[in-house]
Design a protein around this motif. Sequence first.
Motif, PDB file in Angstrom:
ATOM      1  N   GLU A 130       0.455  -1.000  -0.032  1.00 18.60           N
ATOM      2  CA  GLU A 130       0.071   0.146   0.118  1.00 18.60           C
ATOM      3  C   GLU A 130       1.560   1.175   0.298  1.00 18.60           C
ATOM      4  O   GLU A 130       0.678   2.442  -0.629  1.00 18.60           O
ATOM      5  N   ASP A 131       1.455   1.317   0.755  1.00 18.26           N
ATOM      6  CA  ASP A 131       2.598   2.391   1.082  1.00 18.26           C
ATOM      7  C   ASP A 131       4.071   2.874  -0.386  1.00 18.26           C
ATOM      8  O   ASP A 131       3.667   3.996  -0.340  1.00 18.26           O
ATOM      9  N   LEU A 132       4.405   1.314  -0.877  1.00 21.59           N
ATOM     10  CA  LEU A 132       4.624   2.004  -2.097  1.00 21.59           C
ATOM     11  C   LEU A 132       3.865   1.989  -3.105  1.00 21.59           C
ATOM     12  O   LEU A 132       4.327   2.754  -4.376  1.00 21.59           O
ATOM     13  N   SER A 133       2.421   1.228  -3.179  1.00 22.45           N
ATOM     14  CA  SER A 133       1.832   1.833  -4.504  1.00 22.45           C
ATOM     15  C   SER A 133       1.864   3.741  -4.493  1.00 22.45           C
ATOM     16  O   SER A 133       1.445   4.164  -5.683  1.00 22.45           O
ATOM     17  N   TYR A 134       1.322   3.642  -2.773  1.00 18.83           N
ATOM     18  CA  TYR A 134       1.529   5.462  -3.300  1.00 18.83           C
ATOM     19  C   TYR A 134       2.521   6.156  -3.668  1.00 18.83           C
ATOM     20  O   TYR A 134       1.732   6.968  -4.754  1.00 18.83           O
ATOM     21  N   LEU A 135       3.128   5.371  -2.832  1.00 20.22           N
ATOM     22  CA  LEU A 135       4.600   6.763  -3.134  1.00 20.22           C
ATOM     23  C   LEU A 135       4.654   6.078  -4.626  1.00 20.22           C
ATOM     24  O   LEU A 135       5.066   7.655  -5.319  1.00 20.22           O
ATOM     25  N   LEU A 136       5.086   5.199  -5.303  1.00 16.73           N
ATOM     26  CA  LEU A 136       5.324   4.565  -6.828  1.00 16.73           C
ATOM     27  C   LEU A 136       4.463   6.050  -8.076  1.00 16.73           C
ATOM     28  O   LEU A 136       4.256   6.040  -9.338  1.00 16.73           O
ATOM     29  N   ARG A 137       3.113   6.140  -7.444  1.00 15.04           N
ATOM     30  CA  ARG A 137       1.877   6.537  -8.579  1.00 15.04           C
ATOM     31  C   ARG A 137       2.349   7.966  -7.845  1.00 15.04           C
ATOM     32  O   ARG A 137       1.886   8.965  -8.979  1.00 15.04           O
ATOM     33  N   LYS A 138       2.060   8.891  -7.656  1.00 16.33           N
ATOM     34  CA  LYS A 138       2.773   9.936  -6.990  1.00 16.33           C
ATOM     35  C   LYS A 138       4.270  10.347  -7.342  1.00 16.33           C
ATOM     36  O   LYS A 138       3.941  11.843  -8.320  1.00 16.33           O
ATOM     37  N   HIS A 139       4.683   9.933  -7.684  1.00 13.05           N
ATOM     38  CA  HIS A 139       6.228  10.348  -7.780  1.00 13.05           C
ATOM     39  C   HIS A 139       6.990   9.951 -10.227  1.00 13.05           C
ATOM     40  O   HIS A 139       7.566  10.382 -10.398  1.00 13.05           O
ATOM     41  N   ILE A 140       6.066   8.671  -9.941  1.00 12.85           N
ATOM     42  CA  ILE A 140       6.399   7.966 -11.356  1.00 12.85           C
ATOM     43  C   ILE A 140       5.500   7.763 -12.025  1.00 12.85           C
ATOM     44  O   ILE A 140       4.225   7.200 -12.104  1.00 12.85           O
ATOM     45  N   SER A 141       5.202   8.434 -13.509  1.00 11.66           N
ATOM     46  CA  SER A 141       3.848   8.143 -14.344  1.00 11.66           C
ATOM     47  C   SER A 141       4.691   7.229 -15.833  1.00 11.66           C
ATOM     48  O   SER A 141       4.714   7.323 -16.700  1.00 11.66           O
ATOM     49  N   THR A 142       3.788   5.852 -14.621  1.00  8.74           N
ATOM     50  CA  THR A 142       3.582   4.369 -15.680  1.00  8.74           C
ATOM     51  C   THR A 142       2.532   4.214 -15.156  1.00  8.74           C
ATOM     52  O   THR A 142       1.339   4.618 -14.551  1.00  8.74           O
ATOM     53  N   PRO A 143       1.838   3.208 -16.211  1.00  6.04           N
ATOM     54  CA  PRO A 143       0.570   2.713 -16.432  1.00  6.04           C
ATOM     55  C   PRO A 143       0.479   2.198 -14.533  1.00  6.04           C
ATOM     56  O   PRO A 143       1.108   1.277 -14.231  1.00  6.04           O
ATOM     57  N   GLN A 144      -0.573   2.047 -14.436  1.00  5.83           N
ATOM     58  CA  GLN A 144      -1.457   1.614 -12.856  1.00  5.83           C
ATOM     59  C   GLN A 144      -0.994  -0.158 -12.261  1.00  5.83           C
ATOM     60  O   GLN A 144      -0.386  -0.134 -11.592  1.00  5.83           O
ATOM     61  N   PHE A 145      -0.882  -0.861 -13.523  1.00  3.68           N
ATOM     62  CA  PHE A 145      -0.502  -2.061 -14.004  1.00  3.68           C
ATOM     63  C   PHE A 145       1.037  -2.095 -13.606  1.00  3.68           C
ATOM     64  O   PHE A 145       1.516  -3.270 -12.706  1.00  3.68           O
ATOM     65  N   ALA A 146       1.866  -1.236 -14.026  1.00  3.71           N
ATOM     66  CA  ALA A 146       2.740  -1.770 -14.303  1.00  3.71           C
ATOM     67  C   ALA A 146       3.073  -1.116 -12.546  1.00  3.71           C
ATOM     68  O   ALA A 146       4.649  -1.793 -12.041  1.00  3.71           O
ATOM     69  N   THR A 147       3.194   0.219 -12.030  1.00  5.03           N
ATOM     70  CA  THR A 147       3.195   0.604 -11.379  1.00  5.03           C
ATOM     71  C   THR A 147       2.756  -0.357  -9.718  1.00  5.03           C
ATOM     72  O   THR A 147       3.397  -1.106  -8.550  1.00  5.03           O
ATOM     73  N   CYS A 148       1.808  -1.005  -9.761  1.00  9.02           N
ATOM     74  CA  CYS A 148       1.342  -2.287  -8.848  1.00  9.02           C
ATOM     75  C   CYS A 148       2.073  -3.043  -8.517  1.00  9.02           C
ATOM     76  O   CYS A 148       2.436  -4.204  -7.780  1.00  9.02           O
ATOM     77  N   SER A 149       2.794  -3.220  -9.868  1.00 10.73           N
ATOM     78  CA  SER A 149       3.168  -4.681  -9.329  1.00 10.73           C
ATOM     79  C   SER A 149       4.978  -4.761  -9.027  1.00 10.73           C
ATOM     80  O   SER A 149       5.434  -5.771  -8.523  1.00 10.73           O
ATOM     81  N   MET A 150       5.455  -3.361  -9.685  1.00 12.95           N
ATOM     82  CA  MET A 150       6.276  -2.564  -9.248  1.00 12.95           C
ATOM     83  C   MET A 150       6.316  -3.107  -7.269  1.00 12.95           C
ATOM     84  O   MET A 150       7.141  -2.818  -6.765  1.00 12.95           O
ATOM     85  N   ALA A 151       5.379  -2.563  -7.328  1.00 11.77           N
ATOM     86  CA  ALA A 151       5.242  -1.929  -5.787  1.00 11.77           C
ATOM     87  C   ALA A 151       4.650  -3.915  -5.004  1.00 11.77           C
ATOM     88  O   ALA A 151       6.104  -4.163  -4.176  1.00 11.77           O
ATOM     89  N   ALA A 152       4.619  -4.268  -5.746  1.00 11.62           N
ATOM     90  CA  ALA A 152       4.201  -6.049  -5.044  1.00 11.62           C
ATOM     91  C   ALA A 152       6.153  -6.507  -5.066  1.00 11.62           C
ATOM     92  O   ALA A 152       5.817  -7.303  -3.952  1.00 11.62           O
ATOM     93  N   VAL A 153       5.997  -6.395  -5.725  1.00 11.33           N
ATOM     94  CA  VAL A 153       7.919  -6.725  -5.876  1.00 11.33           C
ATOM     95  C   VAL A 153       8.503  -6.692  -5.380  1.00 11.33           C
ATOM     96  O   VAL A 153       9.264  -6.910  -3.967  1.00 11.33           O
ATOM     97  N   LEU A 154       8.490  -4.979  -5.099  1.00 13.99           N
ATOM     98  CA  LEU A 154       9.085  -4.869  -3.902  1.00 13.99           C
ATOM     99  C   LEU A 154       9.297  -5.616  -2.043  1.00 13.99           C
ATOM    100  O   LEU A 154      10.049  -4.795  -0.971  1.00 13.99           O
ATOM    101  N   ALA A 155       8.060  -5.138  -2.575  1.00 11.82           N
ATOM    102  CA  ALA A 155       6.911  -5.335  -0.206  1.00 11.82           C
ATOM    103  C   ALA A 155       7.349  -6.869  -0.178  1.00 11.82           C
ATOM    104  O   ALA A 155       8.030  -7.421   0.513  1.00 11.82           O
ATOM    105  N   ARG A 156       7.135  -7.547  -1.589  1.00 10.87           N
ATOM    106  CA  ARG A 156       7.250  -9.378  -1.330  1.00 10.87           C
ATOM    107  C   ARG A 156       8.824  -9.850  -1.113  1.00 10.87           C
ATOM    108  O   ARG A 156       9.600 -10.357  -0.511  1.00 10.87           O
ATOM    109  N   THR A 157       9.903  -9.307  -1.778  1.00 11.68           N
ATOM    110  CA  THR A 157      11.676  -9.217  -1.717  1.00 11.68           C
ATOM    111  C   THR A 157      12.097  -8.480  -0.211  1.00 11.68           C
ATOM    112  O   THR A 157      13.014  -9.130  -0.110  1.00 11.68           O
ATOM    113  N   THR A 158      11.402  -7.585   0.625  1.00 14.08           N
ATOM    114  CA  THR A 158      11.629  -7.265   1.429  1.00 14.08           C
ATOM    115  C   THR A 158      11.482  -8.327   3.051  1.00 14.08           C
ATOM    116  O   THR A 158      12.627  -8.144   3.494  1.00 14.08           O
TER     117      THR A 158
END
Length: 342
Positions: A148-176
Motif C-alpha cells: 500500500e505504501d509503495l503503491s502510493y509513493l510510486l503513483r505519486k512520483h512515477i508516471s507509468t501505467p497502474q498495472f506496472a506501478t502495482c507490479s513494481m510495488a508488489a515485487v519490492l514489498a515481497r522481496t523485503t
Amino acid sequence: MPESSGGCCSGCSTKVTGKPRSPLLPQAAGMWKEAEGPMCRKILSNMMVEAHEKRPPILTSSKQDISPHITNVGQMKYYLCGCCAAFNNIVIMFPIQKVLFRQQLYGIKTRDAILQLRRGGFRNLYRGILPPLMQKTTTLALMFGLYEDLSYLLRKHISTPQFATCSMAAVLARTTEAIFTPLERVQTLLQDHKHHDKFTNTYQAFKALKCHGIREYYRGLVPILLRNGSSNALFFGLQGAVKEYLPTATSHSTHLVNDFICGGLLGAMLGFLFFPINVVKTRMQSHTGGEFQSLPRVFKKIWVEHDRKLTNLFRGAHLNYRQSLISWGIINATYEFFLKVI
C-alpha cells in the motif's frame, strides 16, 4: 528638535551605545546610528519590534517540502490487518502444511505422510509452529503494508501505467520479506523428522546454525526471492480481474465470500505454478553445513530422483492446491474484513 552635544534633547545628557534587543529593520538602520539618547533609542526599538511582529511567519523548507509527500503513507492498519490475517491462517492450516511438507521432502503419498504425523502424536503436531507464526505474521504485515505504501509513493512520483506501478510495488514489498529467511529455514529443519533428535525447539535450531556462520541462515534464498517476487506481482495484479467475474457484493457477508473466493483462486493457482520452486527450496534448506549448491544443480538432482517425470515433480501439488485455496482464501477474507472494521 534642537540638537544637544550630549543627548537627544535638552534634558538628556547621557550617551547610550548599546544595540537594540530586536533585529534591525532596513528602514531604521540609518536612524539608529543617528540616535544616541536613551529616549530616542527606546522609541525606535519599540517601532522595530512592532514592525517585526507584523511580518508573516516563515515555514521551514522541511515542512513545506516533505509533509505533502508523506500523507497517507505508513498507516499502521494495513500492517495490523496483515498480521491478524496471518495469525488466523497459521493456526488453522499448520497441520495440513506439515503433511504437504513431508510429501515435498520425501516424495511420499498423502496417506503415508498422514500416518507419519499420527505416529508422532498430538504433541508433535504443532511442533515447529513458532517460526512460521513469527515469520508469517511479520512477512504478511510487510506484504500488505509495504504494498500500500509503495503503491502510493510510486503513483505519486512515477508516471507509468497502474498495472506496472502495482507490479513494481508488489515485487519490492515481497522481496523485503527475504530478510526473514532464517525463520523459514528453521521451520524446515524442525518439520523434518530426521532432525527430531538434533533440535527440540526453535532456539536449539538457531543455535545449531550459528556455528556455520550467518550465510547458513540464508540457505535457499534464491528460490525464495524468485517465488516471492513473481507470485506477489501476480496476486495483486490479478485481483481486480478475478473480482470482475464474481457476483456483485451487496452485503458484508457477500463481500466476505467474494474476498475468500478471489484470494483462494489466486493462491491456489500461484501455489501450483510455483510448486517446483518450493520443492527445490525445501531440499536446499533441509541440510545443515556443507556446500551451497545452486538452484539449477539441486533442481537437476531432484529431476533425476523423480525419474525425469513432470508428474512426479508435482507430487503433493494437489494437496498444495487445496491448502493454498483455503489458506489464501482465509488470508484475503480476514485482511479485507479487518480493513473495514479498523
